[in-house]
Scaffold this motif. Structure first.
Motif, PDB file in Angstrom:
ATOM      1  N   LYS A  39       0.742  -1.318  -0.029  1.00 52.62           N
ATOM      2  CA  LYS A  39       0.002   0.128   0.016  1.00 52.62           C
ATOM      3  C   LYS A  39       0.875   1.106  -0.070  1.00 52.62           C
ATOM      4  O   LYS A  39       0.472   2.441  -0.291  1.00 52.62           O
ATOM      5  N   ASP A  40       2.196   1.200   0.441  1.00 46.01           N
ATOM      6  CA  ASP A  40       2.905   2.279   0.547  1.00 46.01           C
ATOM      7  C   ASP A  40       3.615   2.604  -0.869  1.00 46.01           C
ATOM      8  O   ASP A  40       4.055   1.563  -1.614  1.00 46.01           O
ATOM      9  N   LYS A  41       3.686   3.572  -1.286  1.00 45.18           N
ATOM     10  CA  LYS A  41       4.144   4.161  -2.465  1.00 45.18           C
ATOM     11  C   LYS A  41       5.508   4.153  -2.354  1.00 45.18           C
ATOM     12  O   LYS A  41       6.454   4.433  -1.105  1.00 45.18           O
ATOM     13  N   ALA A  42       6.439   3.794  -3.481  1.00 44.17           N
ATOM     14  CA  ALA A  42       7.901   3.902  -3.462  1.00 44.17           C
ATOM     15  C   ALA A  42       8.434   5.318  -3.412  1.00 44.17           C
ATOM     16  O   ALA A  42       7.807   6.251  -4.100  1.00 44.17           O
ATOM     17  N   GLN A  43       9.525   5.488  -2.689  1.00 46.18           N
ATOM     18  CA  GLN A  43       9.949   6.736  -2.779  1.00 46.18           C
ATOM     19  C   GLN A  43      11.375   6.841  -3.426  1.00 46.18           C
ATOM     20  O   GLN A  43      12.448   6.007  -3.334  1.00 46.18           O
ATOM     21  N   ARG A  44      11.376   7.931  -4.442  1.00 51.98           N
ATOM     22  CA  ARG A  44      12.574   8.058  -5.369  1.00 51.98           C
ATOM     23  C   ARG A  44      13.196   9.382  -5.192  1.00 51.98           C
ATOM     24  O   ARG A  44      12.534  10.401  -4.967  1.00 51.98           O
ATOM     25  N   SER A  45      14.489   9.481  -5.100  1.00 49.79           N
ATOM     26  CA  SER A  45      15.286  10.857  -5.201  1.00 49.79           C
ATOM     27  C   SER A  45      16.331  10.776  -6.383  1.00 49.79           C
ATOM     28  O   SER A  45      16.979   9.602  -6.344  1.00 49.79           O
ATOM     29  N   ASN A  46      16.831  11.619  -6.943  1.00 51.69           N
ATOM     30  CA  ASN A  46      17.576  11.745  -7.861  1.00 51.69           C
ATOM     31  C   ASN A  46      18.558  12.804  -7.542  1.00 51.69           C
ATOM     32  O   ASN A  46      18.242  14.081  -6.866  1.00 51.69           O
ATOM     33  N   LEU A  47      19.898  12.591  -7.840  1.00 46.76           N
ATOM     34  CA  LEU A  47      21.116  13.596  -7.446  1.00 46.76           C
ATOM     35  C   LEU A  47      21.934  13.749  -8.761  1.00 46.76           C
ATOM     36  O   LEU A  47      22.464  12.738  -9.212  1.00 46.76           O
ATOM     37  N   ALA A  48      21.876  14.843  -9.329  1.00 46.05           N
ATOM     38  CA  ALA A  48      22.721  15.160 -10.323  1.00 46.05           C
ATOM     39  C   ALA A  48      23.882  16.349 -10.101  1.00 46.05           C
ATOM     40  O   ALA A  48      23.389  17.371  -9.514  1.00 46.05           O
ATOM     41  N   SER A  49      25.081  16.177 -10.513  1.00 45.33           N
ATOM     42  CA  SER A  49      26.081  17.204 -10.321  1.00 45.33           C
ATOM     43  C   SER A  49      26.895  17.367 -11.451  1.00 45.33           C
ATOM     44  O   SER A  49      27.442  16.451 -11.862  1.00 45.33           O
ATOM     45  N   TRP A  50      27.304  18.482 -11.573  1.00 43.27           N
ATOM     46  CA  TRP A  50      28.280  18.819 -12.680  1.00 43.27           C
ATOM     47  C   TRP A  50      29.435  19.885 -12.524  1.00 43.27           C
ATOM     48  O   TRP A  50      29.047  21.080 -11.812  1.00 43.27           O
ATOM     49  N   ARG A  51      30.611  19.594 -12.624  1.00 42.18           N
ATOM     50  CA  ARG A  51      31.654  20.694 -12.136  1.00 42.18           C
ATOM     51  C   ARG A  51      32.510  20.774 -13.689  1.00 42.18           C
ATOM     52  O   ARG A  51      32.771  19.872 -14.281  1.00 42.18           O
ATOM     53  N   VAL A  52      32.812  22.050 -13.590  1.00 42.96           N
ATOM     54  CA  VAL A  52      33.518  22.609 -14.949  1.00 42.96           C
ATOM     55  C   VAL A  52      34.537  23.628 -14.370  1.00 42.96           C
ATOM     56  O   VAL A  52      34.371  24.424 -13.621  1.00 42.96           O
ATOM     57  N   ASN A  53      35.998  23.021 -15.000  1.00 46.14           N
ATOM     58  CA  ASN A  53      37.000  24.158 -14.547  1.00 46.14           C
ATOM     59  C   ASN A  53      37.706  24.555 -15.850  1.00 46.14           C
ATOM     60  O   ASN A  53      37.689  23.778 -16.797  1.00 46.14           O
ATOM     61  N   LEU A  54      38.013  25.869 -16.034  1.00 47.94           N
ATOM     62  CA  LEU A  54      38.720  26.449 -17.241  1.00 47.94           C
ATOM     63  C   LEU A  54      39.720  27.333 -16.727  1.00 47.94           C
ATOM     64  O   LEU A  54      39.724  28.241 -15.699  1.00 47.94           O
ATOM     65  N   SER A  55      41.160  26.736 -16.950  1.00 43.60           N
ATOM     66  CA  SER A  55      42.107  27.487 -16.694  1.00 43.60           C
ATOM     67  C   SER A  55      43.195  27.389 -17.853  1.00 43.60           C
ATOM     68  O   SER A  55      43.694  26.376 -17.725  1.00 43.60           O
ATOM     69  N   PRO A  56      43.494  28.388 -18.551  1.00 40.46           N
ATOM     70  CA  PRO A  56      44.628  28.232 -19.386  1.00 40.46           C
ATOM     71  C   PRO A  56      46.069  28.018 -18.986  1.00 40.46           C
ATOM     72  O   PRO A  56      46.283  28.446 -17.793  1.00 40.46           O
ATOM     73  N   PRO A  57      46.912  27.499 -19.748  1.00 43.82           N
ATOM     74  CA  PRO A  57      48.215  27.259 -19.090  1.00 43.82           C
ATOM     75  C   PRO A  57      49.005  28.477 -18.498  1.00 43.82           C
ATOM     76  O   PRO A  57      49.952  28.399 -17.540  1.00 43.82           O
ATOM     77  N   ASN A  58      48.786  29.985 -19.043  1.00 41.81           N
ATOM     78  CA  ASN A  58      49.407  30.952 -18.466  1.00 41.81           C
ATOM     79  C   ASN A  58      48.782  31.450 -17.141  1.00 41.81           C
ATOM     80  O   ASN A  58      49.274  32.401 -16.618  1.00 41.81           O
ATOM     81  N   GLN A  59      47.770  30.614 -16.780  1.00 44.54           N
ATOM     82  CA  GLN A  59      46.931  31.090 -15.419  1.00 44.54           C
ATOM     83  C   GLN A  59      46.756  32.286 -15.092  1.00 44.54           C
ATOM     84  O   GLN A  59      46.277  32.970 -14.136  1.00 44.54           O
ATOM     85  N   ILE A  60      46.311  33.075 -16.339  1.00 41.11           N
ATOM     86  CA  ILE A  60      45.680  34.438 -16.094  1.00 41.11           C
ATOM     87  C   ILE A  60      44.567  34.760 -15.682  1.00 41.11           C
ATOM     88  O   ILE A  60      43.964  35.538 -15.008  1.00 41.11           O
ATOM     89  N   THR A  61      43.772  33.526 -15.734  1.00 42.72           N
ATOM     90  CA  THR A  61      42.313  33.332 -15.284  1.00 42.72           C
ATOM     91  C   THR A  61      41.854  31.847 -14.885  1.00 42.72           C
ATOM     92  O   THR A  61      42.588  31.110 -15.418  1.00 42.72           O
TER      93      THR A  61
END
Length: 399
Positions: A39-61
């Motif tokens: 009689k009890d409904k199933a409980q569902r949870s979703n988790l999404a994560s995204w990480r982006v790094n941008l750093s040129p070799p001269n490290q100016i930014t």
């Protein structure tokens, strides 16, 4: 658990150090909790994560983007103030408002009702560092004014956004933009934080200047049976001056504002400013002695109440070569209010009128390669208690 079955699915994709400039990591997980009771409904949870790094070799930014989407649920909360034995509460009723008071007559009772509301928590953060001085260091032949300014400057920006909305709201790709927010009329909670630093160091490296701006806003609607909004804003300019002979002068001037709106009533609207000066004498890397003073003012614009605080502080720090360090810090301040009162909980950090002091002592000493001895002592006096003393000692062993 004999009554539940738990199913978890996880997936990860990453792109490491592409062309020495770009990094990305994407993760997704789904969790299903099924009850043995049909009689009890199933409980569902979703988790999404995204990480982006941008750093040129001269490290100016350097640019980092982080995104997190968590699909869960929250219980709607019912909150009310309950009267208890005198002096054993955490709030007092003052002018029709419940204000924090460790010796009050009321406590805040929070209860979850039976309604579980499906929600999605959207969180993102942006970190951007721009360091043009690294580029100017690579071009040492340029001596014009513009390149000289770039060689002394860098900036640091940090933004976080947190929103909790009903699952009925569909995700929009526009939310991935750093400055964008969800257009939802059924938000349970919104938090926003912005921090900007501008740093400037002249070419002689003797002095250092910093301009810092911090702004935070938080908004809750359903958790507290009504809308509550808080806003804080501070702008600070600081300078560090090398006076020679191991003397350092640190100066700071700041402007601040604080607002709170609870259930449609503006609880307070505060404007303030603060000035501080600290002189430090260093004896190589072993001993440091500091003396400083601070003056601050705050004005509550609705009730026409103001506070003034004048304080002094001192600190002694001594390092034991390859062993640890010991420090002692003392602070004292005098607070006054206009019109005169014992204290206003939203001004001067809740301190009382008159003298307030604090003493801190810390010892971190390595007895041997495997044993470290820690000691801390704090003595404090403010509007909430006459005198508070806290002593703690530890002996840590690692093998």
């Amino acid at each position: 658990n004999k009554n539940f079955n738990l199913y978890v699915w996880q997936n990860q994709w990453s792109l490491p150090n592409w062309k020495n400039t770009f990094n990305s990591n994407l993760e997704f997980s789904s969790q299903i909790k099924k009850s043995s009771n049909q009689k009890d409904k199933a409980q569902r949870s979703n988790l999404a994560s995204w990480r982006v790094n941008l750093s040129p070799p001269n490290q100016i930014t350097f640019l980092e983007l982080r995104y997190l989407i968590n699909q869960t649920g929250v219980f709607q909360k019912d909150q009310h103030y309950q009267k208890v034995e005198s002096g054993k509460g955490q709030y007092s009723l003052v002018d029709g408002q419940y204000v924090p008071d460790p010796q009050g007559d009321y406590i805040l009772v929070s209860e979850n009702n039976i309604n579980l509301l499906p929600t999605s928590l959207y969180t993102k953060s942006v970190r951007w560092i721009f360091s043009p001085y690294k580029s100017s260091n690579n071009n040492k032949t340029s001596k014009n004014l513009f390149s000289s300014l770039l060689s002394s400057f860098y900036t640091d920006t940090y933004i976080t956004v947190e929103e909790q909305v009903s699952d009925k709201n569909l995700f929009s790709i526009q939310w991935l933009l750093p400055w964008s927010s969800l257009n939802s009329d059924s938000a349970f909670m919104r938090n926003f934080s912005f921090q900007q630093e501008l740093n400037f160091t002249p070419l002689d490296q003797r002095h250092f200047f910093k301009l810092k701006w911090v702004k935070t806003t938080s908004e809750n609607q359903l958790y507290f049976n009504g809308r509550q909004t808080k806003e804080e804003d501070s702008k600070t300019f600081s300078g560090n001056f090398n006076l020679g002979k191991n003397f350092l002068l640190q100066s700071e001037y700041g402007l601040s504002s604080k607002k709170q709106n609870y259930l449609g009533a503006l609880n307070f609207n505060i404007k303030g400013n603060q000035t501080s000066l600290v002189v430090t004498k260093r004896n190589f890397v072993f001993t440091e002695v500091s003396l400083g003073t601070q003056y601050s003012e705050e004005r509550e614009l609705i009730a026409k109440i103001s506070s003034q605080e004048l304080g002094f502080k001192s600190k002694i720090l001594h390092s034991f070569l390859n062993r640890g360090r010991i420090s002692t810090e003392a602070k004292w301040s005098k607070v006054s209010f206009s019109p005169a009162a014992r204290n206003y909980w939203y001004l001067a950090g809740g301190k009382k009128a008159g003298g307030n002091w604090e003493l801190n002592f810390n010892l971190n000493y390595r007895i041997s390669q495997n044993f470290v001895y820690l000691v801390s002592y704090q003595s404090q006096k403010n509007s909430y208690f006459k005198t508070k003393n806290l002593f703690r000692t530890e002996l840590k062993a690692t093998f």
